[in-house]
Each structure stands twice: as structure tokens, then as C-alpha cells.
Write a protein that holds these residues in place. Structure first.
Motif, PDB file in Angstrom:
ATOM      1  N   SER A   4       0.822  -1.214   0.000  1.00 53.48           N
ATOM      2  CA  SER A   4       0.000   0.000   0.000  1.00 53.48           C
ATOM      3  C   SER A   4       0.854   1.261   0.000  1.00 53.48           C
ATOM      4  CB  SER A   4      -0.959  -0.002   1.185  1.00 53.48           C
ATOM      5  OG  SER A   4      -0.239   0.048   2.393  1.00 53.48           O
ATOM      6  N   SER A   5       1.997   1.253   0.676  1.00 53.61           N
ATOM      7  CA  SER A   5       2.850   2.436   0.659  1.00 53.61           C
ATOM      8  C   SER A   5       3.503   2.607  -0.713  1.00 53.61           C
ATOM      9  CB  SER A   5       3.903   2.376   1.751  1.00 53.61           C
ATOM     10  OG  SER A   5       4.809   1.325   1.528  1.00 53.61           O
ATOM     11  N   ALA A   6       3.839   1.512  -1.352  1.00 52.00           N
ATOM     12  CA  ALA A   6       4.394   1.594  -2.704  1.00 52.00           C
ATOM     13  C   ALA A   6       3.341   2.159  -3.656  1.00 52.00           C
ATOM     14  CB  ALA A   6       4.865   0.225  -3.176  1.00 52.00           C
ATOM     15  N   TRP A   7       2.102   1.733  -3.479  1.00 50.07           N
ATOM     16  CA  TRP A   7       1.018   2.249  -4.314  1.00 50.07           C
ATOM     17  C   TRP A   7       0.825   3.745  -4.076  1.00 50.07           C
ATOM     18  CZ3 TRP A   7      -1.447   2.080  -8.519  1.00 50.07           C
ATOM     19  CH2 TRP A   7      -2.675   2.699  -8.675  1.00 50.07           C
ATOM     20  N   SER A   8       0.912   4.176  -2.841  1.00 45.56           N
ATOM     21  CA  SER A   8       0.756   5.601  -2.528  1.00 45.56           C
ATOM     22  C   SER A   8       1.841   6.430  -3.186  1.00 45.56           C
ATOM     23  CB  SER A   8       0.796   5.820  -1.011  1.00 45.56           C
ATOM     24  OG  SER A   8      -0.294   5.188  -0.401  1.00 45.56           O
ATOM     25  N   ARG A   9       3.072   5.956  -3.142  1.00 43.82           N
ATOM     26  CA  ARG A   9       4.170   6.679  -3.791  1.00 43.82           C
ATOM     27  C   ARG A   9       3.962   6.729  -5.298  1.00 43.82           C
ATOM     28  NH1 ARG A   9       7.175   3.544  -0.203  1.00 43.82           N
ATOM     29  NH2 ARG A   9       7.853   2.207  -1.906  1.00 43.82           N
ATOM     30  N   SER A  10       3.541   5.638  -5.891  1.00 44.76           N
ATOM     31  CA  SER A  10       3.298   5.599  -7.335  1.00 44.76           C
ATOM     32  C   SER A  10       2.172   6.547  -7.717  1.00 44.76           C
ATOM     33  CB  SER A  10       2.942   4.179  -7.787  1.00 44.76           C
ATOM     34  OG  SER A  10       4.029   3.328  -7.597  1.00 44.76           O
ATOM     35  N   ARG A  11       1.121   6.556  -6.917  1.00 43.14           N
ATOM     36  CA  ARG A  11      -0.017   7.433  -7.185  1.00 43.14           C
ATOM     37  C   ARG A  11       0.404   8.903  -7.113  1.00 43.14           C
ATOM     38  NH1 ARG A  11      -5.275   6.154  -3.837  1.00 43.14           N
ATOM     39  NH2 ARG A  11      -3.545   5.642  -2.514  1.00 43.14           N
ATOM     40  N   GLU A  12       1.242   9.239  -6.141  1.00 43.37           N
ATOM     41  CA  GLU A  12       1.720  10.615  -6.009  1.00 43.37           C
ATOM     42  C   GLU A  12       2.552  11.021  -7.223  1.00 43.37           C
ATOM     43  OE1 GLU A  12       2.242  14.387  -4.794  1.00 43.37           O
ATOM     44  OE2 GLU A  12       0.847  12.924  -3.964  1.00 43.37           O
ATOM     45  N   LYS A  13       3.406  10.124  -7.689  1.00 44.68           N
ATOM     46  CA  LYS A  13       4.207  10.414  -8.879  1.00 44.68           C
ATOM     47  C   LYS A  13       3.310  10.618 -10.089  1.00 44.68           C
ATOM     48  CE  LYS A  13       8.384   8.075  -7.378  1.00 44.68           C
ATOM     49  NZ  LYS A  13       9.298   6.960  -7.595  1.00 44.68           N
ATOM     50  N   LEU A  14       2.279   9.817 -10.218  1.00 42.02           N
ATOM     51  CA  LEU A  14       1.359   9.962 -11.340  1.00 42.02           C
ATOM     52  C   LEU A  14       0.603  11.284 -11.271  1.00 42.02           C
ATOM     53  CD1 LEU A  14      -0.047   6.363 -11.785  1.00 42.02           C
ATOM     54  CD2 LEU A  14       1.386   7.639 -13.365  1.00 42.02           C
ATOM     55  N   ARG A  15       0.276  11.740 -10.087  1.00 43.15           N
ATOM     56  CA  ARG A  15      -0.400  13.027  -9.933  1.00 43.15           C
ATOM     57  C   ARG A  15       0.481  14.179 -10.408  1.00 43.15           C
ATOM     58  NH1 ARG A  15      -1.751  12.136  -4.368  1.00 43.15           N
ATOM     59  NH2 ARG A  15      -3.423  10.666  -4.507  1.00 43.15           N
ATOM     60  N   LEU A  16       1.774  14.066 -10.201  1.00 43.87           N
ATOM     61  CA  LEU A  16       2.708  15.115 -10.592  1.00 43.87           C
ATOM     62  C   LEU A  16       3.033  15.095 -12.088  1.00 43.87           C
ATOM     63  CD1 LEU A  16       5.309  14.916  -7.684  1.00 43.87           C
ATOM     64  CD2 LEU A  16       3.583  16.679  -8.061  1.00 43.87           C
ATOM     65  N   PHE A  17       2.769  13.989 -12.748  1.00 44.07           N
ATOM     66  CA  PHE A  17       3.177  13.819 -14.137  1.00 44.07           C
ATOM     67  C   PHE A  17       2.730  14.957 -15.059  1.00 44.07           C
ATOM     68  CE2 PHE A  17       2.888  12.111 -18.411  1.00 44.07           C
ATOM     69  CZ  PHE A  17       4.164  11.608 -18.575  1.00 44.07           C
ATOM     70  N   PRO A  18       1.468  15.355 -15.070  1.00 42.45           N
ATOM     71  CA  PRO A  18       1.065  16.440 -15.992  1.00 42.45           C
ATOM     72  C   PRO A  18       1.825  17.744 -15.752  1.00 42.45           C
ATOM     73  CG  PRO A  18      -0.860  15.338 -15.109  1.00 42.45           C
ATOM     74  CD  PRO A  18       0.321  14.824 -14.341  1.00 42.45           C
ATOM     75  N   GLU A  19       2.039  18.080 -14.499  1.00 36.95           N
ATOM     76  CA  GLU A  19       2.763  19.311 -14.174  1.00 36.95           C
ATOM     77  C   GLU A  19       4.212  19.240 -14.642  1.00 36.95           C
ATOM     78  OE1 GLU A  19       4.357  21.626 -10.216  1.00 36.95           O
ATOM     79  OE2 GLU A  19       2.595  20.351 -10.023  1.00 36.95           O
ATOM     80  N   LEU A  20       4.847  18.102 -14.395  1.00 39.09           N
ATOM     81  CA  LEU A  20       6.236  17.938 -14.808  1.00 39.09           C
ATOM     82  C   LEU A  20       6.355  17.886 -16.323  1.00 39.09           C
ATOM     83  CD1 LEU A  20       7.378  15.271 -12.199  1.00 39.09           C
ATOM     84  CD2 LEU A  20       7.706  17.744 -12.105  1.00 39.09           C
ATOM     85  N   PHE A  21       5.427  17.188 -16.938  1.00 37.24           N
ATOM     86  CA  PHE A  21       5.457  17.048 -18.392  1.00 37.24           C
ATOM     87  C   PHE A  21       5.249  18.404 -19.071  1.00 37.24           C
ATOM     88  CE2 PHE A  21       3.908  15.510 -22.536  1.00 37.24           C
ATOM     89  CZ  PHE A  21       4.935  14.633 -22.825  1.00 37.24           C
ATOM     90  N   ALA A  22       4.420  19.246 -18.492  1.00 41.67           N
ATOM     91  CA  ALA A  22       4.162  20.568 -19.056  1.00 41.67           C
ATOM     92  C   ALA A  22       5.430  21.424 -19.087  1.00 41.67           C
ATOM     93  CB  ALA A  22       3.078  21.284 -18.263  1.00 41.67           C
TER      94      ALA A  22
END
Length: 70
Positions: A4-22
Motif C-alpha cells: 500500500s505504501s508503494a502504491w501511494s508513492r506511485s499514485r503521487e508520482k502519477l499526480r505530478l506527471f502532468p505538471e512535470l510534463f508541461a
């Protein structure tokens, strides 16, 4: 549960993806143009045809992620 903690970290990275990609819009556009230009018609994209453009996009994205982590 460690999963579950690994999933939380992955989810957080995915949330940041659009901002970083922009932050890498020019590099993304250049890579996209290369892919588009090399796959006209039914031509398939061949390995390393756009390696230089992909590497520039990857570097930009990695640097944007590092800046965000600070």
C-alpha cells in the motif's frame, strides 16, 4: 502492508506527471514531430530513429522531477 505504501508513492508520482510534463513541452513537441515524421503512411517507427529527441525529453523530465522534489 508494504504494497500500500508503494502504491501511494506511485499514485503521487502519477499526480505530478502532468505538471512535470508541461515543463518539457518544447522537448515533447520535438519528439512528437520526429515520431510523426518517421512514421508517415504505414511506415513503422524503428528503434533509435528519434533517440536524440527522446533523450532530450527524458533529461528534461528527470530534471523537472528533481526540481519538484526540492
Amino acid at each position: 502492508m508494504s504494497g500500500s505504501s508503494a502504491w501511494s508513492r506511485s499514485r503521487e508520482k502519477l499526480r505530478l506527471f502532468p505538471e512535470l510534463f508541461a515543463q518539457c513541452a518544447p522537448e515533447a513537441a520535438t519528439y512528437g514531430k520526429c515520431v510523426s515524421a518517421t512514421t508517415t503512411g504505414r511506415q513503422e517507427l524503428k528503434k533509435d530513429m528519434c533517440a536524440k529527441e527522446f533523450e532530450a525529453l527524458k533529461t528534461c523530465f528527470t530534471n523537472a522531477a528533481k526540481r519538484k522534489a526540492k
